[in-house]
Design an enzyme around this catalytic site. Structure first.
Site, PDB file in Angstrom:
ATOM      1  N   TYR A  67       0.839  -1.205   0.000  1.00 17.83           N
ATOM      2  CA  TYR A  67       0.000   0.000   0.000  1.00 17.83           C
ATOM      3  C   TYR A  67       0.874   1.257   0.000  1.00 17.83           C
ATOM      4  O   TYR A  67       0.940   1.977   0.978  1.00 17.83           O
ATOM      5  CB  TYR A  67      -0.903  -0.027   1.248  1.00 17.83           C
ATOM      6  N   ARG A  72      -1.111   7.569  -4.147  1.00 22.35           N
ATOM      7  CA  ARG A  72      -2.057   6.669  -3.484  1.00 22.35           C
ATOM      8  C   ARG A  72      -3.333   7.397  -3.065  1.00 22.35           C
ATOM      9  O   ARG A  72      -3.307   8.576  -2.732  1.00 22.35           O
ATOM     10  CB  ARG A  72      -1.369   6.069  -2.241  1.00 22.35           C
ATOM     11  N   ASP A  73      -4.436   6.658  -3.083  1.00 25.18           N
ATOM     12  CA  ASP A  73      -5.726   7.189  -2.627  1.00 25.18           C
ATOM     13  C   ASP A  73      -6.132   8.398  -3.469  1.00 25.18           C
ATOM     14  O   ASP A  73      -6.508   9.451  -2.951  1.00 25.18           O
ATOM     15  CB  ASP A  73      -5.640   7.575  -1.145  1.00 25.18           C
ATOM     16  N   SER A  79      -6.009   8.883   3.113  1.00 26.57           N
ATOM     17  CA  SER A  79      -4.870   7.960   3.130  1.00 26.57           C
ATOM     18  C   SER A  79      -3.836   8.307   2.069  1.00 26.57           C
ATOM     19  O   SER A  79      -3.129   7.423   1.572  1.00 26.57           O
ATOM     20  CB  SER A  79      -5.360   6.522   2.936  1.00 26.57           C
ATOM     21  N   ASP A 120      -7.756  -0.085  -3.368  1.00 29.24           N
ATOM     22  CA  ASP A 120      -8.321   1.145  -3.958  1.00 29.24           C
ATOM     23  C   ASP A 120      -7.457   1.742  -5.060  1.00 29.24           C
ATOM     24  O   ASP A 120      -7.518   2.949  -5.296  1.00 29.24           O
ATOM     25  CB  ASP A 120      -8.569   2.203  -2.877  1.00 29.24           C
ATOM     26  N   ASP A 298     -10.106   5.084   9.503  1.00 32.20           N
ATOM     27  CA  ASP A 298     -10.035   5.313   8.060  1.00 32.20           C
ATOM     28  C   ASP A 298      -9.583   6.736   7.733  1.00 32.20           C
ATOM     29  O   ASP A 298      -9.141   7.004   6.610  1.00 32.20           O
ATOM     30  CB  ASP A 298     -11.403   5.090   7.414  1.00 32.20           C
TER      31      ASP A 298
END
Length: 344
Positions: A67, A72-73, A79, A120, A298
């Site tokens: 991850y 990212r995200d 995140s 994701d 989260d």
């Protein structure tokens, strides 16, 4: 082991719920590698698992989550990662992150390892390319995941590509877009045989099996993850990708129909721990796993904090949440109190 230590710390600060928290210590949870710094701990975790394996006399499967993609995200803020969407970020992802993890895995050839690849990521490319950040990250996401598959597909490692959840990619129109994307990335990685299968419901709340589900209507998504796994398996087979297994994240899916919208994802009120981790719980399902670490936030509900995402202040979100990845004591205790099946 770190999660057990964290839970034990909560037992001391929440004595009224200590007996309930104590039960959580026994359940295996995934280890998230969310930064380059996290890679230094991989040998330690594998050594610890090996000691448990030797002591117990049965194989111990260590579950990791990759991850740290650049950008990212890309469709949210909570995140957001450490690597930029550029050549330097891509090079660091490959050589300072993936290569280091692969080396640690190669050094432990007698241990079984399951790896969940980049939650994701590809899912955002299916539905969120209208977001500039996702559009900018598209090529690097594809190359990054293909690179990771190539380097991590070792004899003792079982790779699962993330495939979101029923309420997101389970819709027929989204399935029709996602399967060609998986096929493209797997071809870039050297072929579909390099992965064991797909990971469903990671960090989400769809029930593995919804006993109250109405009869299926073809133009709608399945209401649970077992139904989605069946739909995805059929779509993959039509595309020539056969024999794949699935893992389902059941860490927060114990209570169905608790959200006002399936797109709400942040610290959902009323969520409960779901089915305990176990192998072969249903046809095509390799395991139920606690992939999202139970109790870890989260994202922050503080509108003035860095990385605040509006979803974390929705009507469905639990207030008082810390930043993503930090332990949210009250949320974990609620997960345990709402567990279905109940904690004995």
């Amino acid at each position: 082991p770190d999660y057990v230590n964290a839970v034990q710390g909560l037992e001391a600060t929440h004595p009224k719920d200590a007996a309930l928290l104590k039960k959580m210590e026994a359940f295996p949870t995934a280890i998230w590698l969310s930064s380059i710094a996290d890679t230094k701990d991989v040998p330690h975790y594998l050594d610890d698992a090996l000691e448990q394996q030797k002591g117990g006399g049965t194989p111990v499967v260590s579950v990791f989550v990759l991850y740290d993609l650049p950008g990212r995200d890309c469709n949210a803020e909570a995140s957001a990662g450490e690597l930029d969407v550029n050549a330097a970020g891509e090079a660091r992802y490959q050589h300072s992150y993936v290569d280091v993890i692969a080396a640690a895995f190669r050094a432990h050839p007698d241990q079984r390892i399951a790896m969940i690849l980049e939650p994701d990521s590809l899912s955002n490319l299916v539905t969120n390319l209208g977001t500039p950040k996702c559009q900018a990250a598209e090529a690097i996401y594809k190359r990054g995941i293909a690179y990771a598959i190539t380097k991590l597909s070792l004899p003792n490692v079982f790779l699962y590509l993330e495939a979101a959840h029923a309420g997101w990619l389970g819709w027929p129109k989204n399935l029709a877009r996602s399967v060609p994307l998986y096929k493209e990335v797997l071809a870039m990685a050297g072929g579909a045989e390099r992965i064991r299968g797909f990971a469903l419901d990671v960090s989400n709340y769809d029930p593995a099996k919804d006993p109250s589900a109405p009869p299926r209507v073809p133009e709608y998504a399945a209401s649970d993850e077992l139904g989605y796994a069946g739909d995805l398996a059929k779509a993959l087979t039509k595309a020539g990708i056969t024999g794949k297994g699935f893992v389902i994240d059941t860490g927060r899916d114990g209570r169905a129909n608790i959200r006002t919208a399936a797109g709400n994802w942040c610290n959902i009120k009323g969520a409960g721990l779901g089915e305990r981790p176990r192998a072969n719980p249903a046809p095509k399902i390799d395991a139920y796993l606690y992939i999202k670490v139970p109790g870890e936030s989260d994202g922050t509900s503080d509108v003035n904090a860095p990385r605040f995402d509006p979803n974390c202040a929705s009507d469905d979100a639990t207030p008082g949440a810390p930043q993503a990845g930090k332990m949210f004591d009250a949320f974990l205790i609620d997960l345990l109190k709402n567990a279905n099946p109940p904690l004995d």
